[in-house]
Design a protein around this motif. Sequence first.
Motif, PDB file in Angstrom:
ATOM      1  N   THR A   1       0.835  -1.204   0.000  1.00 48.34           N
ATOM      2  CA  THR A   1       0.000   0.000   0.000  1.00 48.34           C
ATOM      3  C   THR A   1       0.867   1.251   0.000  1.00 48.34           C
ATOM      4  O   THR A   1       0.593   2.206  -0.738  1.00 48.34           O
ATOM      5  CB  THR A   1      -0.937   0.008   1.229  1.00 48.34           C
ATOM      6  OG1 THR A   1      -1.723  -1.172   1.209  1.00 48.34           O
ATOM      7  CG2 THR A   1      -1.832   1.223   1.216  1.00 48.34           C
TER       8      THR A   1
ATOM      9  N   LYS B   1      -3.015   7.800  12.083  1.00 46.40           N
ATOM     10  CA  LYS B   1      -3.926   6.919  12.809  1.00 46.40           C
ATOM     11  C   LYS B   1      -4.247   7.431  14.212  1.00 46.40           C
ATOM     12  O   LYS B   1      -5.247   7.052  14.788  1.00 46.40           O
ATOM     13  CB  LYS B   1      -3.370   5.501  12.881  1.00 46.40           C
ATOM     14  CG  LYS B   1      -2.117   5.372  13.711  1.00 46.40           C
ATOM     15  CD  LYS B   1      -1.638   3.937  13.776  1.00 46.40           C
ATOM     16  CE  LYS B   1      -0.396   3.855  14.651  1.00 46.40           C
ATOM     17  NZ  LYS B   1       0.036   2.507  14.859  1.00 46.40           N
TER      18      LYS B   1
ATOM     19  N   ASN C   1      -7.736   3.929   9.904  1.00 44.81           N
ATOM     20  CA  ASN C   1      -7.620   2.729  10.722  1.00 44.81           C
ATOM     21  C   ASN C   1      -6.690   1.792   9.958  1.00 44.81           C
ATOM     22  O   ASN C   1      -7.086   1.229   8.930  1.00 44.81           O
ATOM     23  CB  ASN C   1      -8.991   2.083  10.932  1.00 44.81           C
ATOM     24  CG  ASN C   1      -8.927   0.817  11.747  1.00 44.81           C
ATOM     25  OD1 ASN C   1      -7.859   0.263  11.996  1.00 44.81           O
ATOM     26  ND2 ASN C   1     -10.080   0.332  12.167  1.00 44.81           N
TER      27      ASN C   1
ATOM     28  N   LYS D   1      -5.892  -1.130  10.305  1.00 41.05           N
ATOM     29  CA  LYS D   1      -6.368  -2.509  10.186  1.00 41.05           C
ATOM     30  C   LYS D   1      -7.367  -2.662   9.046  1.00 41.05           C
ATOM     31  O   LYS D   1      -7.763  -3.762   8.722  1.00 41.05           O
ATOM     32  CB  LYS D   1      -7.013  -2.953  11.499  1.00 41.05           C
ATOM     33  CG  LYS D   1      -6.028  -3.036  12.641  1.00 41.05           C
ATOM     34  CD  LYS D   1      -6.711  -3.435  13.916  1.00 41.05           C
ATOM     35  CE  LYS D   1      -5.700  -3.474  15.048  1.00 41.05           C
ATOM     36  NZ  LYS D   1      -6.323  -3.814  16.320  1.00 41.05           N
ATOM     37  N   HIS D   2      -7.745  -1.557   8.439  1.00 39.09           N
ATOM     38  CA  HIS D   2      -8.756  -1.589   7.391  1.00 39.09           C
ATOM     39  C   HIS D   2      -8.230  -0.862   6.150  1.00 39.09           C
ATOM     40  O   HIS D   2      -8.601   0.275   5.870  1.00 39.09           O
ATOM     41  CB  HIS D   2     -10.045  -0.942   7.916  1.00 39.09           C
ATOM     42  CG  HIS D   2     -11.203  -1.125   7.007  1.00 39.09           C
ATOM     43  ND1 HIS D   2     -12.015  -0.087   6.622  1.00 39.09           N
ATOM     44  CD2 HIS D   2     -11.689  -2.232   6.380  1.00 39.09           C
ATOM     45  CE1 HIS D   2     -12.940  -0.531   5.813  1.00 39.09           C
ATOM     46  NE2 HIS D   2     -12.771  -1.822   5.648  1.00 39.09           N
ATOM     47  N   VAL D   3      -7.367  -1.524   5.399  1.00 39.21           N
ATOM     48  CA  VAL D   3      -6.703  -0.920   4.242  1.00 39.21           C
ATOM     49  C   VAL D   3      -7.711  -0.469   3.185  1.00 39.21           C
ATOM     50  O   VAL D   3      -7.571   0.609   2.612  1.00 39.21           O
ATOM     51  CB  VAL D   3      -5.655  -1.881   3.639  1.00 39.21           C
ATOM     52  CG1 VAL D   3      -5.053  -1.304   2.371  1.00 39.21           C
ATOM     53  CG2 VAL D   3      -4.567  -2.171   4.657  1.00 39.21           C
ATOM     54  N   LYS D   4      -8.745  -1.246   2.948  1.00 38.62           N
ATOM     55  CA  LYS D   4      -9.747  -0.851   1.949  1.00 38.62           C
ATOM     56  C   LYS D   4     -10.425   0.444   2.357  1.00 38.62           C
ATOM     57  O   LYS D   4     -10.777   1.264   1.521  1.00 38.62           O
ATOM     58  CB  LYS D   4     -10.767  -1.959   1.727  1.00 38.62           C
ATOM     59  CG  LYS D   4     -10.199  -3.137   0.966  1.00 38.62           C
ATOM     60  CD  LYS D   4     -11.254  -4.173   0.670  1.00 38.62           C
ATOM     61  CE  LYS D   4     -10.624  -5.329  -0.090  1.00 38.62           C
ATOM     62  NZ  LYS D   4     -11.608  -6.320  -0.483  1.00 38.62           N
ATOM     63  N   GLY D   5     -10.604   0.639   3.643  1.00 40.03           N
ATOM     64  CA  GLY D   5     -11.191   1.874   4.138  1.00 40.03           C
ATOM     65  C   GLY D   5     -10.301   3.069   3.859  1.00 40.03           C
ATOM     66  O   GLY D   5     -10.779   4.165   3.579  1.00 40.03           O
TER      67      GLY D   5
ATOM     68  N   GLN E   1     -10.847   4.111   0.297  1.00 39.66           N
ATOM     69  CA  GLN E   1     -12.117   4.832   0.191  1.00 39.66           C
ATOM     70  C   GLN E   1     -11.992   6.246   0.760  1.00 39.66           C
ATOM     71  O   GLN E   1     -12.532   7.199   0.188  1.00 39.66           O
ATOM     72  CB  GLN E   1     -13.226   4.064   0.901  1.00 39.66           C
ATOM     73  CG  GLN E   1     -13.588   2.767   0.209  1.00 39.66           C
ATOM     74  CD  GLN E   1     -14.516   1.895   1.041  1.00 39.66           C
ATOM     75  OE1 GLN E   1     -14.685   2.097   2.237  1.00 39.66           O
ATOM     76  NE2 GLN E   1     -15.113   0.908   0.395  1.00 39.66           N
ATOM     77  N   ASP E   2     -11.289   6.386   1.878  1.00 40.41           N
ATOM     78  CA  ASP E   2     -11.086   7.710   2.477  1.00 40.41           C
ATOM     79  C   ASP E   2     -10.304   8.614   1.532  1.00 40.41           C
ATOM     80  O   ASP E   2     -10.609   9.798   1.399  1.00 40.41           O
ATOM     81  CB  ASP E   2     -10.327   7.590   3.805  1.00 40.41           C
ATOM     82  CG  ASP E   2     -11.156   6.946   4.907  1.00 40.41           C
ATOM     83  OD1 ASP E   2     -12.409   6.945   4.804  1.00 40.41           O
ATOM     84  OD2 ASP E   2     -10.551   6.438   5.860  1.00 40.41           O
TER      85      ASP E   2
END
Length: 86
Positions: A7, A49, A68, A70-74, A77-78
């Motif tokens: 990422t 974070k 967050n 722990k939530h790479v997909k989030g 989206q952000d």
Amino acid sequence: KQKFEQTLQLFSGVFLSGKMHKLKPHADFYDAILIQINMPSYEVLWIEKEPNFVTKGKQLQMQMLRVNPKHVKGIVQDLEQFGIQL
């Protein structure tokens, strides 16, 4: 950093306070990076974070994105909310 290596490769710069020997959320941390990348703060999106670092960054007139890890997909989206497509 290793956990998110794939990422992080999507970004033009990743700066870790421990490696820079600077403490966040002090202004000299952000200033050192802005000097290094030769960009004004309004053109930089800071991804963080820790809520207190986000709050301080906003007080310094920085564009801050709290994530967050722990939530790479989030995170993706952000970023899209800022007009950044990955």
